[in-house]
Design a protein around this motif. Structure first.
Motif, PDB file in Angstrom:
ATOM      1  N   GLN A 111      18.857  12.242   5.546  1.00 14.16           N
ATOM      2  CA  GLN A 111      17.794  12.654   4.654  1.00 14.16           C
ATOM      3  C   GLN A 111      16.480  12.021   5.102  1.00 14.16           C
ATOM      4  O   GLN A 111      16.455  10.984   5.755  1.00 14.16           O
ATOM      5  N   ALA A 112      15.366  12.601   4.718  1.00 16.77           N
ATOM      6  CA  ALA A 112      14.050  12.160   5.163  1.00 16.77           C
ATOM      7  C   ALA A 112      13.792  10.684   4.899  1.00 16.77           C
ATOM      8  O   ALA A 112      13.199   9.999   5.712  1.00 16.77           O
ATOM      9  N   GLY A 113      14.212  10.169   3.761  1.00 21.31           N
ATOM     10  CA  GLY A 113      13.983   8.759   3.443  1.00 21.31           C
ATOM     11  C   GLY A 113      15.225   7.922   3.639  1.00 21.31           C
ATOM     12  O   GLY A 113      15.316   6.814   3.139  1.00 21.31           O
ATOM     13  N   GLY A 114      16.217   8.448   4.351  1.00 19.37           N
ATOM     14  CA  GLY A 114      17.521   7.819   4.472  1.00 19.37           C
ATOM     15  C   GLY A 114      17.558   6.558   5.314  1.00 19.37           C
ATOM     16  O   GLY A 114      16.594   6.200   5.991  1.00 19.37           O
ATOM     17  N   GLU A 115      18.700   5.897   5.262  1.00 18.49           N
ATOM     18  CA  GLU A 115      18.911   4.643   5.967  1.00 18.49           C
ATOM     19  C   GLU A 115      18.538   4.783   7.440  1.00 18.49           C
ATOM     20  O   GLU A 115      18.949   5.719   8.114  1.00 18.49           O
ATOM     21  N   GLY A 116      17.720   3.844   7.924  1.00 17.62           N
ATOM     22  CA  GLY A 116      17.296   3.846   9.311  1.00 17.62           C
ATOM     23  C   GLY A 116      16.123   4.778   9.608  1.00 17.62           C
ATOM     24  O   GLY A 116      15.756   4.948  10.755  1.00 17.62           O
ATOM     25  N   SER A 117      15.525   5.361   8.577  1.00 16.68           N
ATOM     26  CA  SER A 117      14.432   6.312   8.794  1.00 16.68           C
ATOM     27  C   SER A 117      13.080   5.623   9.026  1.00 16.68           C
ATOM     28  O   SER A 117      12.111   6.283   9.377  1.00 16.68           O
ATOM     29  N   LEU A 118      13.013   4.319   8.818  1.00 20.19           N
ATOM     30  CA  LEU A 118      11.772   3.566   9.029  1.00 20.19           C
ATOM     31  C   LEU A 118      11.988   2.465  10.050  1.00 20.19           C
ATOM     32  O   LEU A 118      13.121   2.096  10.346  1.00 20.19           O
ATOM     33  N   ILE A 119      10.882   1.930  10.553  1.00 20.91           N
ATOM     34  CA  ILE A 119      10.956   0.692  11.331  1.00 20.91           C
ATOM     35  C   ILE A 119      10.363  -0.396  10.446  1.00 20.91           C
ATOM     36  O   ILE A 119       9.605  -0.113   9.511  1.00 20.91           O
ATOM     37  N   ALA A 120      10.724  -1.643  10.699  1.00 24.09           N
ATOM     38  CA  ALA A 120      10.399  -2.750   9.803  1.00 24.09           C
ATOM     39  C   ALA A 120       8.919  -2.823   9.427  1.00 24.09           C
ATOM     40  O   ALA A 120       8.584  -3.096   8.277  1.00 24.09           O
ATOM     41  N   ASN A 121       8.027  -2.559  10.367  1.00 21.29           N
ATOM     42  CA  ASN A 121       6.608  -2.704  10.044  1.00 21.29           C
ATOM     43  C   ASN A 121       6.079  -1.561   9.174  1.00 21.29           C
ATOM     44  O   ASN A 121       4.920  -1.586   8.769  1.00 21.29           O
ATOM     45  N   GLN A 122       6.889  -0.575   8.858  1.00 26.33           N
ATOM     46  CA  GLN A 122       6.481   0.518   7.974  1.00 26.33           C
ATOM     47  C   GLN A 122       6.836   0.243   6.513  1.00 26.33           C
ATOM     48  O   GLN A 122       6.386   0.959   5.621  1.00 26.33           O
ATOM     49  N   CYS A 123       7.617  -0.790   6.259  1.00 28.08           N
ATOM     50  CA  CYS A 123       8.103  -1.058   4.898  1.00 28.08           C
ATOM     51  C   CYS A 123       6.988  -1.380   3.918  1.00 28.08           C
ATOM     52  O   CYS A 123       6.991  -0.881   2.789  1.00 28.08           O
ATOM     53  N   ALA A 124       6.051  -2.220   4.291  1.00 27.79           N
ATOM     54  CA  ALA A 124       4.995  -2.614   3.350  1.00 27.79           C
ATOM     55  C   ALA A 124       4.216  -1.405   2.845  1.00 27.79           C
ATOM     56  O   ALA A 124       3.984  -1.254   1.640  1.00 27.79           O
ATOM     57  N   ARG A 125       3.840  -0.522   3.744  1.00 31.67           N
ATOM     58  CA  ARG A 125       3.079   0.676   3.349  1.00 31.67           C
ATOM     59  C   ARG A 125       3.931   1.617   2.490  1.00 31.67           C
ATOM     60  O   ARG A 125       3.469   2.166   1.496  1.00 31.67           O
ATOM     61  N   ALA A 126       5.195   1.796   2.875  1.00 31.43           N
ATOM     62  CA  ALA A 126       6.092   2.669   2.113  1.00 31.43           C
ATOM     63  C   ALA A 126       6.306   2.117   0.704  1.00 31.43           C
ATOM     64  O   ALA A 126       6.334   2.870  -0.272  1.00 31.43           O
ATOM     65  N   CYS A 127       6.432   0.799   0.586  1.00 28.82           N
ATOM     66  CA  CYS A 127       6.652   0.183  -0.726  1.00 28.82           C
ATOM     67  C   CYS A 127       5.383   0.198  -1.567  1.00 28.82           C
ATOM     68  O   CYS A 127       5.457   0.336  -2.789  1.00 28.82           O
ATOM     69  N   ASP A 128       4.236   0.052  -0.942  1.00 25.97           N
ATOM     70  CA  ASP A 128       2.979   0.183  -1.692  1.00 25.97           C
ATOM     71  C   ASP A 128       2.933   1.536  -2.386  1.00 25.97           C
ATOM     72  O   ASP A 128       2.572   1.638  -3.553  1.00 25.97           O
ATOM     73  N   PHE A 129       3.332   2.578  -1.670  1.00 26.60           N
ATOM     74  CA  PHE A 129       3.343   3.911  -2.256  1.00 26.60           C
ATOM     75  C   PHE A 129       4.440   4.044  -3.310  1.00 26.60           C
ATOM     76  O   PHE A 129       4.212   4.574  -4.393  1.00 26.60           O
ATOM     77  N   LYS A 130       5.641   3.548  -3.015  1.00 21.38           N
ATOM     78  CA  LYS A 130       6.769   3.665  -3.943  1.00 21.38           C
ATOM     79  C   LYS A 130       6.447   3.003  -5.280  1.00 21.38           C
ATOM     80  O   LYS A 130       6.826   3.488  -6.332  1.00 21.38           O
ATOM     81  N   CYS A 131       5.724   1.887  -5.244  1.00 23.85           N
ATOM     82  CA  CYS A 131       5.447   1.106  -6.456  1.00 23.85           C
ATOM     83  C   CYS A 131       4.100   1.449  -7.092  1.00 23.85           C
ATOM     84  O   CYS A 131       3.669   0.776  -8.032  1.00 23.85           O
ATOM     85  N   LEU A 132       3.463   2.477  -6.618  1.00 21.07           N
ATOM     86  CA  LEU A 132       2.128   2.846  -7.064  1.00 21.07           C
ATOM     87  C   LEU A 132       2.027   3.068  -8.572  1.00 21.07           C
ATOM     88  O   LEU A 132       1.062   2.647  -9.201  1.00 21.07           O
ATOM     89  N   THR A 133       3.003   3.696  -9.182  1.00 22.79           N
ATOM     90  CA  THR A 133       2.896   4.092 -10.589  1.00 22.79           C
ATOM     91  C   THR A 133       3.658   3.190 -11.559  1.00 22.79           C
ATOM     92  O   THR A 133       3.612   3.431 -12.759  1.00 22.79           O
ATOM     93  N   THR A 134       4.317   2.159 -11.075  1.00 26.51           N
ATOM     94  CA  THR A 134       5.096   1.300 -11.969  1.00 26.51           C
ATOM     95  C   THR A 134       4.206   0.309 -12.713  1.00 26.51           C
ATOM     96  O   THR A 134       3.159  -0.094 -12.229  1.00 26.51           O
ATOM     97  N   SER A 135       4.655  -0.097 -13.890  1.00 28.52           N
ATOM     98  CA  SER A 135       3.922  -1.109 -14.651  1.00 28.52           C
ATOM     99  C   SER A 135       4.342  -2.518 -14.225  1.00 28.52           C
ATOM    100  O   SER A 135       3.758  -3.499 -14.660  1.00 28.52           O
ATOM    101  N   HIS A 136       5.369  -2.621 -13.395  1.00 25.82           N
ATOM    102  CA  HIS A 136       5.879  -3.913 -12.904  1.00 25.82           C
ATOM    103  C   HIS A 136       5.682  -3.975 -11.389  1.00 25.82           C
ATOM    104  O   HIS A 136       6.631  -4.176 -10.634  1.00 25.82           O
ATOM    105  N   LYS A 137       4.458  -3.828 -10.961  1.00 25.38           N
ATOM    106  CA  LYS A 137       4.150  -3.677  -9.538  1.00 25.38           C
ATOM    107  C   LYS A 137       4.612  -4.855  -8.683  1.00 25.38           C
ATOM    108  O   LYS A 137       5.192  -4.667  -7.618  1.00 25.38           O
TER     109      LYS A 137
END
Length: 72
Positions: free
Chosen positions: A2-28
């Motif tokens: 799947q597009a976001g599946g295991e191994g679909s990122l490299i380690a240095n992409q995590c911070a940016r991906a998580c910034d987006f994933k946590c964008l709308t949460t109240s517990h950022k």
């Protein structure tokens, strides 16, 4: 895989991906902490800011002490 599946990122992409994933949460701060931990372990991050947790094992299986999903 799947597009976001295991191994679909490299380690240095995590911070940016998580910034987006946590964008709308109240517990950022907590969301970013656990998201980055999961992302670095499995090199994946589900697509979007909500749902699609089945794409990444850590996001799908990790629960709070109350057995609620840890991620939105």
């Amino acid at each position: 895989m799947q597009a976001g599946g295991e191994g679909s990122l490299i380690a240095n992409q995590c911070a940016r991906a998580c910034d987006f994933k946590c964008l709308t949460t109240s517990h950022k701060k907590l969301c970013l902490f656990f998201c980055n931990m999961c992302c670095r372990k499995y090199l994946c991050n589900p697509l979007g800011t909500f749902g699609n947790k089945e794409e990444c094992p850590c996001f799908n299986n990790w629960k709070t002490l109350k057995d609620d999903p840890k991620f939105p």
